[in-house]
Design a protein around this motif. Structure first.
Motif, mmCIF file in Angstrom:
data_model
loop_
_atom_site.group_PDB
_atom_site.id
_atom_site.type_symbol
_atom_site.label_atom_id
_atom_site.label_comp_id
_atom_site.label_asym_id
_atom_site.label_seq_id
_atom_site.Cartn_x
_atom_site.Cartn_y
_atom_site.Cartn_z
ATOM 1 N N UNK A 122 19.357 0.147 4.509
ATOM 2 C CA UNK A 122 18.058 0.444 5.126
ATOM 3 C C UNK A 122 17.220 1.327 4.209
ATOM 4 N N UNK A 123 17.859 2.313 3.582
ATOM 5 C CA UNK A 123 17.147 3.192 2.656
ATOM 6 C C UNK A 123 16.631 2.420 1.448
ATOM 7 N N UNK A 124 17.467 1.526 0.900
ATOM 8 C CA UNK A 124 17.082 0.709 -0.257
ATOM 9 C C UNK A 124 15.880 -0.170 0.078
ATOM 10 N N UNK A 125 15.969 -0.873 1.208
ATOM 11 C CA UNK A 125 14.881 -1.769 1.610
ATOM 12 C C UNK A 125 13.601 -0.993 1.926
ATOM 13 N N UNK A 126 13.760 0.132 2.602
ATOM 14 C CA UNK A 126 12.588 0.951 2.957
ATOM 15 C C UNK A 126 11.863 1.412 1.696
ATOM 16 N N UNK A 127 12.619 1.859 0.706
ATOM 17 C CA UNK A 127 12.006 2.376 -0.508
ATOM 18 C C UNK A 127 11.282 1.278 -1.279
ATOM 19 N N UNK A 128 11.911 0.115 -1.430
ATOM 20 C CA UNK A 128 11.310 -0.955 -2.219
ATOM 21 C C UNK A 128 10.128 -1.601 -1.502
ATOM 22 N N UNK A 129 10.229 -1.768 -0.183
ATOM 23 C CA UNK A 129 9.111 -2.352 0.564
ATOM 24 C C UNK A 129 7.933 -1.374 0.620
ATOM 25 N N UNK A 130 8.223 -0.109 0.883
ATOM 26 C CA UNK A 130 7.143 0.886 0.944
ATOM 27 C C UNK A 130 6.474 1.050 -0.418
ATOM 28 N N UNK A 131 7.261 0.877 -1.509
ATOM 29 C CA UNK A 131 6.649 0.907 -2.842
ATOM 30 C C UNK A 131 5.667 -0.255 -3.006
ATOM 31 N N UNK A 132 6.032 -1.423 -2.463
ATOM 32 C CA UNK A 132 5.135 -2.574 -2.528
ATOM 33 C C UNK A 132 3.834 -2.315 -1.801
ATOM 34 N N UNK A 133 3.922 -1.571 -0.695
ATOM 35 C CA UNK A 133 2.708 -1.205 0.052
ATOM 36 C C UNK A 133 1.918 -0.146 -0.721
ATOM 37 N N UNK A 134 2.641 0.849 -1.206
ATOM 38 C CA UNK A 134 2.013 1.987 -1.880
ATOM 39 C C UNK A 134 1.264 1.558 -3.140
ATOM 40 N N UNK A 135 1.869 0.663 -3.924
ATOM 41 C CA UNK A 135 1.279 0.279 -5.205
ATOM 42 C C UNK A 135 0.668 -1.123 -5.148
ATOM 43 N N UNK A 136 -0.047 -1.395 -4.057
ATOM 44 C CA UNK A 136 -0.732 -2.668 -3.874
ATOM 45 C C UNK A 136 -1.956 -2.733 -4.792
ATOM 46 N N UNK A 137 -2.407 -3.946 -5.054
ATOM 47 C CA UNK A 137 -3.619 -4.146 -5.864
ATOM 48 C C UNK A 137 -4.823 -4.257 -4.953
ATOM 49 N N UNK A 138 -5.879 -3.528 -5.257
ATOM 50 C CA UNK A 138 -7.062 -3.499 -4.399
ATOM 51 C C UNK A 138 -7.889 -4.776 -4.493
#
Length: 392
Positions: free
Chosen positions: A281-297
């Motif tokens: 859960x921690x692994x998935x949360x970190x990688x998915x949230x990174x995808x949200x955090x570093x999205x392209x505008x």
């Protein structure tokens, strides 16, 4: 010749009062049987090979089940070993090697493979000086090969662990010294200050450093906790990957909706991993949230999760179309502590997430790779063994 001596073994057994030569023959036979070494005798002229009972028994065959041609052995040599097998044998025939010696895998009757040490030497030539007869031996070295491989794997693991431990202690020492040095400097300024406003400002700085120190200690404690669990084998649990990912996606619904990020969970619904649920859960949360955090505008952001199953491994791919990472520039820093490489200045980017993620994945016996192109997106590939490795 050794082969001729062995052929006479039956007549020797029926002659207990036989000649000295007969008893010498018997000693040869007993020596071969007790050493569990197989014998082969290749007649180059007739292209026939005698394989002793022990050679056939090594592969699980009875005496009558293996023919007397070279192809009987050659076609069972492992495809990855066949080139060197012929190369070494031909080198001996051509006179480039004084003795033929080769280690190769050979397929047994039950389909499994054994490692064989194959040795031989030319013992006869024709009128033109060309080899006409070669005698050799087969020795089962599977156990030795397995132990050697295990030793090499253990050495690699220990070397890797020592390297990580060295890096970890260096990081701990560096960061703690930095915080302590900042504390000491601010305390000196505080003692030398005569202004209450200045003391108030310095005190606020002290609180900031104190908070940073606390965060650092929590990060290090998390990493130590992961390593301790991996060493004590507290990681066995059956986890459905689709359900686990779905849970994380739902927990990030507000954040993904706020930034209009589409997340697609295409993991096969029957994929199960023996692992630690909280780590996954921690692994998935970190990688998915990174995808949200570093999205392209400049484009509609999306994240895709998918799984690929093989006979031995289960791969989990997490892809996004975000701002990407310059992997050439940061290839040696991607999973190091306190490293950021997205070219953005964010207060919530501490450079610890990927390090912890990698540590958790390795604790589960897995590995992580990253492929990324600037301004196009990133794919993380997580590979886990279907049967968890035993940790040393």
């Amino acid at each position: 010749m050794l082969w001729k001596k062995i052929k006479n073994y039956k007549s020797i057994r029926g002659n207990p009062t036989g000649s000295t030569n007969h008893w010498e023959d018997l000693k040869w036979q007993i020596a071969l049987e007790n050493s569990e070494i197989g014998l082969w005798d290749y007649n180059v002229i007739t292209d026939t090979v005698f394989y002793s009972t022990e050679s056939k028994r090594m592969l699980g065959y009875a005496s009558h089940e293996l023919g007397n041609t070279a192809i009987e052995w050659n076609r069972r040599v492992h495809p990855e070993d066949i080139d060197n097998y012929f190369k070494d044998f031909n080198a001996h025939l051509n006179g480039d090697l004084s003795v033929y010696r080769n280690e190769h895998r050979i397929q047994c009757k039950n389909g499994s493979y054994k490692w064989i040490l194959d040795k031989g030497k030319v013992v006869g030539t024709d009128a033109n000086g060309k080899p006409s007869r070669i005698i050799g031996t087969h020795t089962d070295i599977t156990y030795r090969k397995k132990k050697t491989q295990q030793s090499e794997e253990h050495l690699q693991l220990i070397t890797s662990q020592n390297k990580r431990l060295h890096n970890f202690t260096h990081i701990v020492s560096h960061n703690l010294k930095t915080h302590i040095g900042n504390f000491e400097n601010l305390l000196e300024f505080y003692e030398d200050s005569n202004s209450e406003d200045e003391k108030t400002e310095l005190f606020e700085h002290l609180k900031t450093i104190s908070k940073a120190l606390t965060t650092t200690i929590i990060d290090l404690d998390d990493i130590i906790s992961i390593k301790s669990k991996s060493e004590s084998n507290q990681l066995n649990e059956s986890v459905n990957l689709f359900n686990c990912a779905d849970k994380i996606i739902k927990s990030l619904e507000i954040d993904s909706a706020l930034h209009t990020v589409s997340i697609y969970n295409t993991i096969k619904q029957d994929d199960v991993l023996i692992a630690n649920r909280s780590y996954l859960e921690s692994i998935l949360h970190n990688l998915i949230s990174n995808g949200i955090k570093y999205r392209a505008k400049e484009r509609s952001p999306k994240i895709t999760l998918q799984s690929v199953s093989t006979d031995t491994d289960l791969k989990l791919l997490i892809s996004d179309n975000g701002i990407g990472i310059d992997t050439e520039k940061y290839k040696n820093q991607l999973f190091e502590m306190y490293q950021t490489f997205h070219g953005t200045k964010r207060e919530d980017s501490r450079g610890i997430g990927l390090y912890i993620t990698k540590t958790q994945i390795e604790a589960l016996g897995g590995s992580i790779l990253v492929e990324s192109i600037l301004n196009e997106g990133t794919t993380f590939t997580l590979t886990f063994p279907k049967q968890k490795n035993t940790l040393i």
